[in-house]
Design an enzyme around this catalytic site. Sequence first.
Site, PDB file in Angstrom:
ATOM      1  N   LYS A  55     -38.955  18.359 -13.463  1.00  0.00           N
ATOM      2  CA  LYS A  55     -38.157  19.487 -13.950  1.00  0.00           C
ATOM      3  C   LYS A  55     -37.824  19.256 -15.420  1.00  0.00           C
ATOM      4  O   LYS A  55     -37.335  18.186 -15.788  1.00  0.00           O
ATOM      5  CB  LYS A  55     -36.850  19.592 -13.168  1.00  0.00           C
ATOM      6  CG  LYS A  55     -36.990  20.264 -11.830  1.00  0.00           C
ATOM      7  CD  LYS A  55     -35.590  20.539 -11.281  1.00  0.00           C
ATOM      8  CE  LYS A  55     -35.632  21.129  -9.899  1.00  0.00           C
ATOM      9  NZ  LYS A  55     -34.272  21.351  -9.384  1.00  0.00           N
ATOM     10  N   LYS A  97     -36.326   9.680  -4.582  1.00  0.00           N
ATOM     11  CA  LYS A  97     -36.642  10.906  -5.331  1.00  0.00           C
ATOM     12  C   LYS A  97     -38.147  11.192  -5.272  1.00  0.00           C
ATOM     13  O   LYS A  97     -38.568  12.334  -5.068  1.00  0.00           O
ATOM     14  CB  LYS A  97     -36.165  10.798  -6.778  1.00  0.00           C
ATOM     15  CG  LYS A  97     -36.581  12.023  -7.588  1.00  0.00           C
ATOM     16  CD  LYS A  97     -35.510  12.643  -8.427  1.00  0.00           C
ATOM     17  CE  LYS A  97     -35.935  14.029  -8.902  1.00  0.00           C
ATOM     18  NZ  LYS A  97     -35.174  14.566  -9.974  1.00  0.00           N
ATOM     19  N   HIS A 145     -21.497  20.966  -9.755  1.00  0.00           N
ATOM     20  CA  HIS A 145     -21.839  21.854 -10.880  1.00  0.00           C
ATOM     21  C   HIS A 145     -20.646  22.713 -11.290  1.00  0.00           C
ATOM     22  O   HIS A 145     -20.409  22.939 -12.482  1.00  0.00           O
ATOM     23  CB  HIS A 145     -23.010  22.767 -10.501  1.00  0.00           C
ATOM     24  CG  HIS A 145     -24.333  22.060 -10.523  1.00  0.00           C
ATOM     25  ND1 HIS A 145     -25.385  22.425  -9.706  1.00  0.00           N
ATOM     26  CD2 HIS A 145     -24.780  21.018 -11.252  1.00  0.00           C
ATOM     27  CE1 HIS A 145     -26.416  21.633  -9.936  1.00  0.00           C
ATOM     28  NE2 HIS A 145     -26.065  20.764 -10.870  1.00  0.00           N
ATOM     29  N   HIS A 167     -22.023  14.223 -15.583  1.00  0.00           N
ATOM     30  CA  HIS A 167     -22.656  14.834 -14.405  1.00  0.00           C
ATOM     31  C   HIS A 167     -22.356  14.005 -13.144  1.00  0.00           C
ATOM     32  O   HIS A 167     -21.937  14.539 -12.114  1.00  0.00           O
ATOM     33  CB  HIS A 167     -24.164  14.925 -14.653  1.00  0.00           C
ATOM     34  CG  HIS A 167     -24.946  15.435 -13.498  1.00  0.00           C
ATOM     35  ND1 HIS A 167     -24.885  16.741 -13.073  1.00  0.00           N
ATOM     36  CD2 HIS A 167     -25.810  14.802 -12.647  1.00  0.00           C
ATOM     37  CE1 HIS A 167     -25.680  16.898 -12.026  1.00  0.00           C
ATOM     38  NE2 HIS A 167     -26.254  15.736 -11.747  1.00  0.00           N
ATOM     39  N   ARG A 223     -49.441  25.051 -24.638  1.00  0.00           N
ATOM     40  CA  ARG A 223     -49.420  25.235 -23.176  1.00  0.00           C
ATOM     41  C   ARG A 223     -49.513  23.925 -22.409  1.00  0.00           C
ATOM     42  O   ARG A 223     -49.952  23.884 -21.268  1.00  0.00           O
ATOM     43  CB  ARG A 223     -50.539  26.168 -22.719  1.00  0.00           C
ATOM     44  CG  ARG A 223     -50.393  27.551 -23.309  1.00  0.00           C
ATOM     45  CD  ARG A 223     -51.315  28.535 -22.632  1.00  0.00           C
ATOM     46  NE  ARG A 223     -51.166  29.833 -23.262  1.00  0.00           N
ATOM     47  CZ  ARG A 223     -51.787  30.184 -24.382  1.00  0.00           C
ATOM     48  NH1 ARG A 223     -52.595  29.328 -24.980  1.00  0.00           N
ATOM     49  NH2 ARG A 223     -51.590  31.361 -24.902  1.00  0.00           N
ATOM     50  N   HIS A 236     -23.923  18.540  -5.171  1.00  0.00           N
ATOM     51  CA  HIS A 236     -24.074  19.224  -6.462  1.00  0.00           C
ATOM     52  C   HIS A 236     -23.487  20.631  -6.510  1.00  0.00           C
ATOM     53  O   HIS A 236     -23.232  21.138  -7.592  1.00  0.00           O
ATOM     54  CB  HIS A 236     -25.556  19.280  -6.864  1.00  0.00           C
ATOM     55  CG  HIS A 236     -26.056  17.983  -7.428  1.00  0.00           C
ATOM     56  ND1 HIS A 236     -25.982  16.794  -6.744  1.00  0.00           N
ATOM     57  CD2 HIS A 236     -26.635  17.685  -8.633  1.00  0.00           C
ATOM     58  CE1 HIS A 236     -26.501  15.826  -7.489  1.00  0.00           C
ATOM     59  NE2 HIS A 236     -26.896  16.338  -8.640  1.00  0.00           N
ATOM     60  N   ARG A 262     -36.663  19.874  -1.208  1.00  0.00           N
ATOM     61  CA  ARG A 262     -36.147  19.236  -2.412  1.00  0.00           C
ATOM     62  C   ARG A 262     -34.649  19.498  -2.620  1.00  0.00           C
ATOM     63  O   ARG A 262     -33.969  18.778  -3.334  1.00  0.00           O
ATOM     64  CB  ARG A 262     -36.953  19.770  -3.592  1.00  0.00           C
ATOM     65  CG  ARG A 262     -36.714  19.022  -4.878  1.00  0.00           C
ATOM     66  CD  ARG A 262     -37.744  19.450  -5.909  1.00  0.00           C
ATOM     67  NE  ARG A 262     -37.409  18.851  -7.179  1.00  0.00           N
ATOM     68  CZ  ARG A 262     -38.297  18.591  -8.119  1.00  0.00           C
ATOM     69  NH1 ARG A 262     -39.565  18.883  -7.947  1.00  0.00           N
ATOM     70  NH2 ARG A 262     -37.923  18.046  -9.242  1.00  0.00           N
ATOM     71  N   ASN A 317     -29.727  17.999  -3.889  1.00  0.00           N
ATOM     72  CA  ASN A 317     -28.537  18.695  -4.375  1.00  0.00           C
ATOM     73  C   ASN A 317     -27.271  18.319  -3.615  1.00  0.00           C
ATOM     74  O   ASN A 317     -26.237  18.946  -3.796  1.00  0.00           O
ATOM     75  CB  ASN A 317     -28.734  20.213  -4.243  1.00  0.00           C
ATOM     76  CG  ASN A 317     -29.342  20.775  -5.502  1.00  0.00           C
ATOM     77  OD1 ASN A 317     -29.525  20.051  -6.481  1.00  0.00           O
ATOM     78  ND2 ASN A 317     -29.652  22.051  -5.477  1.00  0.00           N
TER      79      ASN A 317
END
Length: 554
Positions: free
Chosen positions: A327, A411, A442, A454, A305, A438, A431, A435
Site C-alpha cells: 500500500k 503481515k 483512526h 499511530h 507508470r 484501527h 486483509r 485493521n
Amino acid sequence: MNPAQHTEYFSPGRGAHLVFVGAPGSGKSTVGSLVAERLGLPFADVDSVIEHRTGQPVAEIFADQGEPAFRALEVATTVELLRQPGVLSLGGGAVTSAEIRDALRGHRVVWLQVSVGQAARRVGLNEARPLLLGNVRGQLIKLLAARTPLYAGVASITVDTDAHDVDAVVDSIVASVTELGQNVATDAVTTIEVTAERPYQVLVGHGLLDRLPGLCGDQARRVAVIHPPTLVGLAERVVSTLAAAGLEPVRIDVPDAEGAKTAAVAANCWSVLGSAGFTRSDAVIGLGGGATTDLAGFVAATWLRGVRLVTVPTSVLGMVDAAVGGKTGINTPEGKNLVGCFYEPAGVLCDLDVLQTLPVADLVGGLAEVIKCGFIADPEILRLVQADPDGVRTAGSPVLREVIERSIQVKATVVSGDLRESTSTGSQVGRELLNYGHTLGHAIERREHYRWRHGEAVSVGMVFAAELSRLAGRLDPKVAARHAQLLQLVGLPVRYRAGVLDELLATMALDKKTRGSTLRFVVLDDIARASILEGPSRELIAAAYDSIAARPSP
Ligand SMILES: NC(=O)c1ccc[n+]([C@@H]2O[C@H](COP(=O)([O-])OP(=O)(O)OC[C@H]3O[C@@H](n4cnc5c(N)ncnc54)[C@H](O)[C@@H]3O)[C@@H](O)[C@H]2O)c1
Ligand SMILES: [Zn+2]
C-alpha cells in the site's frame, strides 16, 4: 505457494552457506575448498558439478550449445546446490544471472577481489596458455568492468586476494566467519517471502545496507534515495554504497514524517526524477519510517507508470507494517491516505542496526502493531513480550528482532492471501484482519490532529476492540484483559478521554464509507481467531467505550 520463512546461520548442519564469487583467476575453487576443509564442511564447485554431470568441459558446452544454454544449466545447478549445506564456489559469470543474484540473498557471500594483472597471470599460468595472455587480459578488463558492481551487490565479505597468498586469504576468511559464527543471533539473515503478482522477499538482519545495490535490478543505472532529514547520514552512506557499485544515486531529502505525504512533495520528487533523466528501468529507494516509504512507494508507482521500488524501513512500524504489503499513498487536506495505489516493492530490506537511532517513543509506537500481530495470529509474540518487556523496547536485542520477524511473517501471510484487500466480505476476514484496533484508533488519531502516534491510538483501539469482543460474548474476559496488560507493560496508552464517544462515532461513520454502509469492527473470538462484528448496537459500543474511558482524576 505459501509464504515461507527460513533463517540461515553460518553454522555446520543448519543448511548454512558460504558462497564464493569472483572473476576468473580470483581463486574461488582453491580458496573455497581450503576454507571448507578448515571448517569441516562439504565443498562443491558449480562448474565442476556441471562438468561431472554432463561429461563435458564448460568450454565445450559453451562452444556446442552457446552461452544461453550454459547459463540456464548454471542457474538450475546453482539454485539446487544453494539449498544444500556447505561451501559453494560459483562460476565467474554466475552473478550476471538475475536469478542467481536473487537466490544468493540471505546467504553469506564472499567476493574474492582480484586485479586484472593478477587474474591474467593466474589464468595464464593455470591454463598454460601464455601466448593468449594479451587476449586474456583484454577480456578480463571488460569482464571486470561489467561484473564488479554485480559482485559488490551480492557480497557480504570482500577479500582482496592480490596482496596475499592463498594461505593468508584462507586464514582471514576462516577467522571472520568463525568470529561471526559465535554470534549466530546477529549473523543470521532471515528471508520472508511475500506472494504477490511479482513475489518479493523481506530481508531482516544486521549490516544489510551493503546489499542494496543488488536489489536495484540489473537494468537500473540511476537510483533515487528518498529519505527524511533525520536520516541524512544514513542516506549518504547508502548513496556511497550505490556509487561504489557503479550506480548513479540521486538523494532526495523530503520533509519529516507526515510532512512528506503531500501532493506537493510528490510533485517535487517527480521533478527531480525528470531532471535527472530517470527512465523506466531506473529505481527508487524509500529510506525511512512509514511516512517516507508510503511517499516513495507512491512516487515509484506513478513515475512512468511504475519503476522498481525498494523499501528500507527504519522504524519498527515501517518494518512490520508500512513497508510490506504494497500500500502506498499520500494525504490530502480532506484526510489521510486518500490518494494512493497498491504497488509492491521489488524487495524490502530491514537492517536492524538502523533502529539504534530511532527514538524509544517511536519504537514503542511500533510495538502496538507487533502486539496486534500477536493477538490476531501469533500467540508466541505475546509470550515473548510478556517474558521480556524491556528487551522488546531495546534496539539491538534478540527478542526485538524475533518479534519483528514474527510480525512481518504475519503481515506477509495475510497480504499474500488478499493482495488488494478484496476477500473480506460479510463475516469473512481477509486483509481487514490487520485493521484490528484501527477503527477506533483512526478516529482517535484524527481527533488528536495526528499528534498521537499511530501505534498509541491503535493501542487504545485494540483494548476497545477486545472489550467489544468480550461484551458481545465472544471473547474470554482473561484474554480481553491481557490486551491492556501487555500494551501497558511496554509503555503504550490503554485509555482515552471520557465524554467524546459521539464525536468519535461520527468520525468512524465517515471512515466506514470507504467500506460499506454499516460500521464494521474486527473482533476476536480467541487469540488468533478473528471475526467481524457488523453494526453493533450503540449500547454495546458505549459499554465497551466506558470500560476504556479515562476516569477524571479525583
Ligand atoms: N502502507 C501501509 O501499509 C502503512 C501501514 C501502516 C502505517 N503506514 C503509514 O506509516 C506512517 C507511520 O509510520 P512511522 O511510525 O514509521 O512514522 P514516520 O515515518 O513518521 O517516522 C516516525 C519518526 O521517526 C523518525 N525515524 C524513522 N526512522 C528513524 C531512525 N532509524 N532513526 C531516527 N529517527 C527515525 C522519522 O524521521 C519520524 O520523525 C503513517 O504515515 C502511516 O499512514 C502505512
Ligand atoms: Zn496500523
